[in-house]
Design an enzyme around this catalytic site. Sequence first.
Site, PDB file in Angstrom:
ATOM      1  N   CYS A  25      -5.491   1.482   4.187  1.00 49.32           N
ATOM      2  CA  CYS A  25      -4.288   1.732   3.232  1.00 49.32           C
ATOM      3  C   CYS A  25      -3.226   2.295   3.555  1.00 49.32           C
ATOM      4  CB  CYS A  25      -4.799   1.768   1.876  1.00 49.32           C
ATOM      5  SG  CYS A  25      -5.236   3.477   1.533  1.00 49.32           S
TER       6      CYS A  25
ATOM      7  N   CYS B 279       0.909  -1.222   0.089  1.00 51.14           N
ATOM      8  CA  CYS B 279      -0.051  -0.127  -0.095  1.00 51.14           C
ATOM      9  C   CYS B 279       0.930   1.201  -0.034  1.00 51.14           C
ATOM     10  CB  CYS B 279      -0.885   0.073   1.308  1.00 51.14           C
ATOM     11  SG  CYS B 279      -2.433  -0.831   1.026  1.00 51.14           S
TER      12      CYS B 279
END
Length: 258
Positions: A223, A116
Amino acid sequence: MNATPDLARLNAELESKPPHDIITWAVKTFWPDIAMSSSFQTQSLPLLHIVSQVAPQLPILFLDTGYHFPETLAFRDQLVLEWKFNLQTVRAVMPRDEFVRQHGDDLYRKDPDLCCYINKVEPMERAMKGLRAWISGIRRDQSATRTDIQVLERTPDGVLRIHPLATWTRKDVWQYVHDHHLPEHPLLSQGYLSIGCAPCTRHVQEGEDERAGRWAGQEKTECGLHTLLRTGTDTPTDYQAATPAQEPTAITGESHRG
Ligand code: SF4
């Protein structure tokens, strides 16, 4: 939250304002140093619809991680064509073949935080360089990690985060979608209430919150875009070594505005 007195006063004023007013104020105040990010899922539609009406020139940043569902990309293209957005695509600095060479094609499984960071957080931080304000569609009722978000928040880099839907509930979103006859993401009918990258998203079961299908079975719930950028970015330790030295292009510059 470390709100300056002015930010606290503005938050108090904007708390009860409709998203139309917040977006209009934000664009007028910060133009041209302002952009919005969107993941182009059904719950993104009210904000996108409002922007198409009050500020169609606003850059819409789309993070192309390379892992999206094809349905998401097709839905994005359909909306851009119909609503004429100023779409700007943001990507990782590392070319995909180099990424796979260094990390394999399953980093999302081995180290999702690093995946991420490389594919979402760092590209968005880079895209925000030079901006003074960033609009996103997150809401307090989406998950336990978002219950305290304010309409306005200052990031450690000084960019003002603007959340016009902070006070909205899931019901408000669906009511708006219904009232304005907005289209649905093609995967919504299969139970995908919150949609991110394909390897990290599953459909939601009855009674689960709308983000329960994101990184299901893992500790991870965000994320990093909406957490690290609020509190200071914790760069994964091996990221520096994994990143090519050359300065990246902030935004690929693909404009889909018609
Ligand atoms: S959501 Fe999954 S595939 Fe997408 S960047 Fe994060 S870890 Fe990687």
